[in-house]
Design a protein around this motif. Structure first.
Motif, PDB file in Angstrom:
ATOM      1  N   GLY A   2       0.828  -1.109   0.199  1.00 20.12           N
ATOM      2  CA  GLY A   2      -0.102   0.163   0.168  1.00 20.12           C
ATOM      3  C   GLY A   2       0.950   1.238  -0.050  1.00 20.12           C
ATOM      4  N   PHE A   3       0.112   2.260   0.148  1.00 23.45           N
ATOM      5  CA  PHE A   3       0.926   3.656   0.130  1.00 23.45           C
ATOM      6  C   PHE A   3       0.259   4.431   1.077  1.00 23.45           C
ATOM      7  CE2 PHE A   3       1.161   1.784  -4.038  1.00 23.45           C
ATOM      8  CZ  PHE A   3       2.603   2.067  -4.249  1.00 23.45           C
ATOM      9  N   LEU A   4       1.326   5.368   1.902  1.00 21.40           N
ATOM     10  CA  LEU A   4       1.009   6.157   3.070  1.00 21.40           C
ATOM     11  C   LEU A   4       1.119   7.591   2.356  1.00 21.40           C
ATOM     12  CD1 LEU A   4       0.212   6.796   5.853  1.00 21.40           C
ATOM     13  CD2 LEU A   4       2.934   6.652   6.470  1.00 21.40           C
ATOM     14  N   ALA A   5      -0.054   8.248   2.289  1.00 22.14           N
ATOM     15  CA  ALA A   5      -0.046   9.599   1.710  1.00 22.14           C
ATOM     16  C   ALA A   5      -0.199  10.602   2.902  1.00 22.14           C
ATOM     17  CB  ALA A   5      -1.001   9.827   0.511  1.00 22.14           C
ATOM     18  N   ILE A   6       0.699  11.752   2.882  1.00 20.11           N
ATOM     19  CA  ILE A   6       0.588  12.734   3.935  1.00 20.11           C
ATOM     20  C   ILE A   6       0.684  14.044   3.628  1.00 20.11           C
ATOM     21  CG2 ILE A   6       2.114  13.377   5.937  1.00 20.11           C
ATOM     22  CD1 ILE A   6       3.255  10.922   6.021  1.00 20.11           C
ATOM     23  N   GLY A   7      -0.218  14.755   4.134  1.00 22.66           N
ATOM     24  CA  GLY A   7      -0.306  16.521   3.754  1.00 22.66           C
ATOM     25  C   GLY A   7      -0.114  17.118   5.127  1.00 22.66           C
ATOM     26  N   ALA A   8       0.921  17.439   5.356  1.00 22.03           N
ATOM     27  CA  ALA A   8       1.365  18.265   6.757  1.00 22.03           C
ATOM     28  C   ALA A   8       1.134  19.642   6.329  1.00 22.03           C
ATOM     29  CB  ALA A   8       2.837  18.127   7.026  1.00 22.03           C
ATOM     30  N   GLY A   9       0.818  20.254   5.367  1.00 25.86           N
ATOM     31  CA  GLY A   9       0.922  21.678   5.177  1.00 25.86           C
ATOM     32  C   GLY A   9       1.857  22.632   5.509  1.00 25.86           C
ATOM     33  N   ARG A  10       3.121  21.811   5.789  1.00 22.39           N
ATOM     34  CA  ARG A  10       4.339  22.626   6.249  1.00 22.39           C
ATOM     35  C   ARG A  10       5.504  21.593   5.695  1.00 22.39           C
ATOM     36  NH1 ARG A  10       6.392  19.598  10.274  1.00 22.39           N
ATOM     37  NH2 ARG A  10       4.445  18.343  11.701  1.00 22.39           N
ATOM     38  N   LYS A  11       6.641  21.954   5.771  1.00 19.41           N
ATOM     39  CA  LYS A  11       7.916  21.277   5.316  1.00 19.41           C
ATOM     40  C   LYS A  11       8.037  20.411   6.571  1.00 19.41           C
ATOM     41  CE  LYS A  11      12.921  21.709   4.481  1.00 19.41           C
ATOM     42  NZ  LYS A  11      13.828  23.111   4.587  1.00 19.41           N
ATOM     43  N   LEU A  12       8.440  19.359   6.192  1.00 21.19           N
ATOM     44  CA  LEU A  12       8.619  17.883   7.156  1.00 21.19           C
ATOM     45  C   LEU A  12       9.917  18.077   7.669  1.00 21.19           C
ATOM     46  CD1 LEU A  12       6.852  15.176   5.280  1.00 21.19           C
ATOM     47  CD2 LEU A  12       5.944  16.286   7.108  1.00 21.19           C
ATOM     48  N   THR A  13      10.133  17.952   9.011  1.00 20.07           N
ATOM     49  CA  THR A  13      11.304  17.858   9.692  1.00 20.07           C
ATOM     50  C   THR A  13      11.954  16.645   9.801  1.00 20.07           C
ATOM     51  OG1 THR A  13      10.375  17.361  11.908  1.00 20.07           O
ATOM     52  CG2 THR A  13      10.348  19.956  11.023  1.00 20.07           C
ATOM     53  N   ARG A  14      12.969  16.309  10.495  1.00 18.65           N
ATOM     54  CA  ARG A  14      13.768  15.054  10.295  1.00 18.65           C
ATOM     55  C   ARG A  14      12.791  14.290  11.203  1.00 18.65           C
ATOM     56  NH1 ARG A  14      20.218  16.250  10.414  1.00 18.65           N
ATOM     57  NH2 ARG A  14      20.246  17.302   8.433  1.00 18.65           N
ATOM     58  N   ALA A  15      12.282  15.026  12.579  1.00 23.94           N
ATOM     59  CA  ALA A  15      11.610  14.137  13.595  1.00 23.94           C
ATOM     60  C   ALA A  15      10.346  13.528  12.920  1.00 23.94           C
ATOM     61  CB  ALA A  15      11.366  15.100  14.552  1.00 23.94           C
ATOM     62  N   ASP A  16       9.816  14.420  12.018  1.00 27.59           N
ATOM     63  CA  ASP A  16       8.558  14.026  11.252  1.00 27.59           C
ATOM     64  C   ASP A  16       9.014  12.773  10.346  1.00 27.59           C
ATOM     65  OD1 ASP A  16       7.136  16.044  12.231  1.00 27.59           O
ATOM     66  OD2 ASP A  16       7.564  17.544  10.443  1.00 27.59           O
ATOM     67  N   ARG A  17       9.707  12.775   9.621  1.00 26.57           N
ATOM     68  CA  ARG A  17      10.109  11.678   8.756  1.00 26.57           C
ATOM     69  C   ARG A  17      10.398  10.383   9.846  1.00 26.57           C
ATOM     70  NH1 ARG A  17      13.347  15.738   6.109  1.00 26.57           N
ATOM     71  NH2 ARG A  17      12.233  16.252   4.187  1.00 26.57           N
ATOM     72  N   GLN A  18      11.148  10.616  10.819  1.00 23.41           N
ATOM     73  CA  GLN A  18      11.404   9.249  11.672  1.00 23.41           C
ATOM     74  C   GLN A  18       9.934   8.776  12.208  1.00 23.41           C
ATOM     75  OE1 GLN A  18      14.491   9.601  14.614  1.00 23.41           O
ATOM     76  NE2 GLN A  18      12.942   8.985  16.090  1.00 23.41           N
ATOM     77  N   VAL A  19       9.118   9.810  12.388  1.00 23.93           N
ATOM     78  CA  VAL A  19       7.715   9.095  12.930  1.00 23.93           C
ATOM     79  C   VAL A  19       6.967   8.516  11.694  1.00 23.93           C
ATOM     80  CG1 VAL A  19       5.583   9.809  13.429  1.00 23.93           C
ATOM     81  CG2 VAL A  19       7.561  10.847  14.785  1.00 23.93           C
ATOM     82  N   ILE A  20       7.197   9.151  10.436  1.00 27.60           N
ATOM     83  CA  ILE A  20       6.512   8.739   9.282  1.00 27.60           C
ATOM     84  C   ILE A  20       6.991   7.110   8.902  1.00 27.60           C
ATOM     85  CG2 ILE A  20       6.431   8.690   7.035  1.00 27.60           C
ATOM     86  CD1 ILE A  20       6.078  11.763   7.632  1.00 27.60           C
ATOM     87  N   LEU A  21       8.552   7.067   9.146  1.00 27.34           N
ATOM     88  CA  LEU A  21       9.072   5.675   9.090  1.00 27.34           C
ATOM     89  C   LEU A  21       8.484   4.545  10.079  1.00 27.34           C
ATOM     90  CD1 LEU A  21      12.809   6.461   8.047  1.00 27.34           C
ATOM     91  CD2 LEU A  21      11.272   5.769   6.713  1.00 27.34           C
ATOM     92  N   THR A  22       8.257   4.829  11.290  1.00 26.72           N
ATOM     93  CA  THR A  22       7.709   3.975  12.055  1.00 26.72           C
ATOM     94  C   THR A  22       6.359   3.569  11.845  1.00 26.72           C
ATOM     95  OG1 THR A  22       9.036   5.321  13.857  1.00 26.72           O
ATOM     96  CG2 THR A  22       7.137   3.967  14.746  1.00 26.72           C
ATOM     97  N   VAL A  23       5.771   4.602  11.311  1.00 27.98           N
ATOM     98  CA  VAL A  23       4.416   4.248  10.866  1.00 27.98           C
ATOM     99  C   VAL A  23       4.432   3.369   9.680  1.00 27.98           C
ATOM    100  CG1 VAL A  23       2.022   5.034   9.850  1.00 27.98           C
ATOM    101  CG2 VAL A  23       3.188   6.315  11.647  1.00 27.98           C
TER     102      VAL A  23
END
Length: 582
Positions: free
Chosen positions: A280-301
């Motif tokens: 499947g595919f995980l699509a994300i719209g944060a409305g802002r620039k993703l930080t490194r911490a954001d990407r770490q959370v996304i990888l966990t998901v």
């Protein structure tokens, strides 16, 4: 060597914790120890500091799958990550230092456009540009190497046949060798994800927790076109476009994070892998620039979703295997044993008559049956055929044949089409019919497709043939199955036949017409006499008043016209019943 939990607690040393926080941190540490172990097994590494890997290291890891365009030595320049984008200006979504992968779409066109693109990357501090050959361009565009050299941007080539995922995976493998992940920066979010993953509706809970953590929206789109999970519901209007983009990404097999825009809003899409295939595919719209911490959370998901997908796949495969075992008992005539086994396994067996559906097609007959559901209802006399297929778990697959046992008294209840996603053709655009309206036509929406991998799309069933029997008791299935499978093997591609009540084989009238149409000899009498004497040449020739050799010649002609063997018991029985009154 210190354990993962000891390392995290060591990093938390000196932090003043409120009552209950240490317990939550301890639970999170155990959860992340499991996540990191699982991620390593899947080839995913949760990173601590990404500014440690050089282009030279990555080149040494990949060899010719990532080589400099000039053939010279690769620079030891550090890169902070691997990203893919086909935008003309991807710099708003980059932090600098990345290896940017593209299929060549942004550099196609005039030289001025190409030079402006390179200058934007250099100004943003992009570490290197990787050009994948084969999808967008077959060779390095004229002038690109010179523009990169003049601007001081390293240009690398990914040859045809090498997926971007190989580059991304090699990068993360190298990161994993440099040190352990830094988990403390997002313990609060990770704890929420751990709690969400333990909920009965784990998928919806994880997607909601991720969207709330990012302050935007998130969606999970299964690769098998099952219903999407979306939060918040207010943004569901863009779901159709997300399906289109997910389909394109899946067809391109670029299993790395991809950035695109919907209505001017930046969307990042990540593949959720089971093994090396996208579930499947995980699509994300944060409305802002993703930080490194954001990407770490996304990888966990992504890891959590991958685990859920793998569990669902194993469950479907087990259910399919058990359903096949029960179905084989019925096909072999062991009705009571089949009913008893089905009751033990929790399978529902029709209490009354059944219909047998035999589908012949590709090496995935289950997907073929799914593609035929709409046609079955339209082209046979049974209007609830598609719904009966959806609800049946009695399926046995052997070779290119799939045999379903369907409830002949099915009431026609089916899945609400509003809950299913749009269908897509092979180019990733929406199909016609119900699928284009948010439902799904000619498709299969339950978890009973265990023999089919989630990423395998259903294409129009142009080579599929199917036979649908008349209603019969389970005890009669054994007597009919041989005839039905033989008929399915002989049907023309794209043909669907419903065997009418009291008719053994719908081809009989064609056979009789072919015999009657031959004018040089009476083949009707010839075949009738041959069948009446059970294939005995002497008796049949005596009845017809011809020589045995003449009879053999006529039967050879008849066999060629029938496209069937008169000595086959099923063919002989059908022909005899049709010809004895002629």
């Amino acid at each position: 060597m210190a354990s993962l939990g000891e390392c995290v607690l060591d990093q938390c040393h000196g932090i003043k914790l409120l009552p209950g926080q240490r317990t939550r941190i301890g639970c999170s540490i155990q959860f992340f120890g499991f996540l990191v172990q699982t991620a390593h097994m899947m080839g995913i590494t949760i990173r601590r500091d990404i500014n440690v890997i050089s282009l030279a290291q990555l080149h040494n890891q990949l060899g010719n799958d990532l080589r400099p365009v000039s053939g010279a030595t690769v620079a030891r320049r550090k890169i902070s990550g691997v990203h893919i984008s086909e935008l003309e200006d991807p710099t708003p979504y980059l932090e600098g230092g990345e290896l940017l992968l593209t299929t060549g779409i942004p550099v196609a066109g005039p030289a001025l456009k190409m030079e402006a693109y390179v200058q934007r990357l250099v100004a943003r501090g992009v570490g290197a540009l990787g050009l994948g050959l084969g999808a967008g361009v077959d060779e390095v565009p004229h002038g690109l190497a010179e523009a990169c050299q003049a601007a001081g941007l390293e240009l690398l080539i990914i040859p045809t046949g090498t997926p971007f995922m190989a580059v991304s995976r090699a990068y993360w493998d190298l990161v994993g060798k440099e040190g352990q992940a830094d988990l403390t920066a997002s313990l609060g979010t990770q704890t929420a994800l751990a709690q969400a993953a333990a909920q009965p509706d784990a998928l919806a809970s994880v997607i909601k927790a991720l969207a709330q953590a990012l302050g935007g929206w998130a969606a999970y789109l299964p690769a098998d076109n099952a219903a999407a999970t979306f939060w918040p519901e207010s943004n569901r209007a863009i779901l159709g476009q997300l399906w289109v983009e997910a389909s394109r990404l899946d067809m391109a097999a670029t299993h790395s994070a991809s950035t695109f825009q919907i209505h001017g809003t930046d969307v990042v899409e990540y593949p959720v892998l089971v093994g090396r295939r996208a579930a499947g595919f995980l699509a994300i719209g944060a409305g802002r620039k993703l930080t490194r911490a954001d990407r770490q959370v996304i990888l966990t998901v992504c890891v959590l979703l991958s685990l859920k997908a793998a569990q669902a796949q194993e469950k479907d495969e087990m259910a399919a295997a058990l359903g096949s075992a029960v179905t084989k008992l019925f096909l072999a005539g062991y009705v009571e044993a089949g009913r008893a086994q089905a009751a033990d396994l929790g399978f529902t067996v029709p209490p009354g008559p059944v219909r047998v559906l035999v589908v012949r097609g590709s090496d995935d007959p289950t997907a073929d049956a799914r593609a035929l559901e709409g046609r079955l209802s339209r082209e046979t006399g049974w209007t609830v055929a598609g719904a009966a297929v959806q609800d049946s778990r009695l399926l046995h697959v052997e070779g290119n044949l799939a045999c379903w046992l369907l409830d002949a008294e099915h009431d026609g209840g089916t899945t609400d089409p509003a809950e299913t996603p749009p269908s897509f053709n092979r180019w990733g655009t929406e199909g016609s019919g119900a699928g284009a309206q948010g439902g799904r036509s000619e498709s299969y929406t339950s978890g009973k497709q265990g023999h089919r991998h989630p990423t395998e799309r259903c294409s129009p069933a142009t080579d599929v043939a199917a036979v649908l029997s008349r209603p019969m008791s389970l005890g009669r299935v054994r007597e009919e199955i041989g005839e039905l499978t033989a008929l399915a093997r002989r049907l023309e591609p794209h043909q669907i036949v419903e065997v009418a009540a009291g008719q053994l084989d719908p081809r009989v009238q064609e056979w009789v017409s072919a015999l009657r149409g031959y004018t040089r000899a009476d083949l009707v009498s010839t075949v009738r006499a041959y069948l009446q004497h059970r294939g005995q040449w002497e008796g049949a020739a005596r009845q017809l008043g011809v020589h045995r050799n003449s009879l053999r010649h006529r039967m050879g002609i008849a066999t060629a016209l029938l496209h069937a063997d008169p000595d086959d018991p099923d063919v002989a029985a059908n022909l005899w019943l049709a010809l004895r009154s002629e």
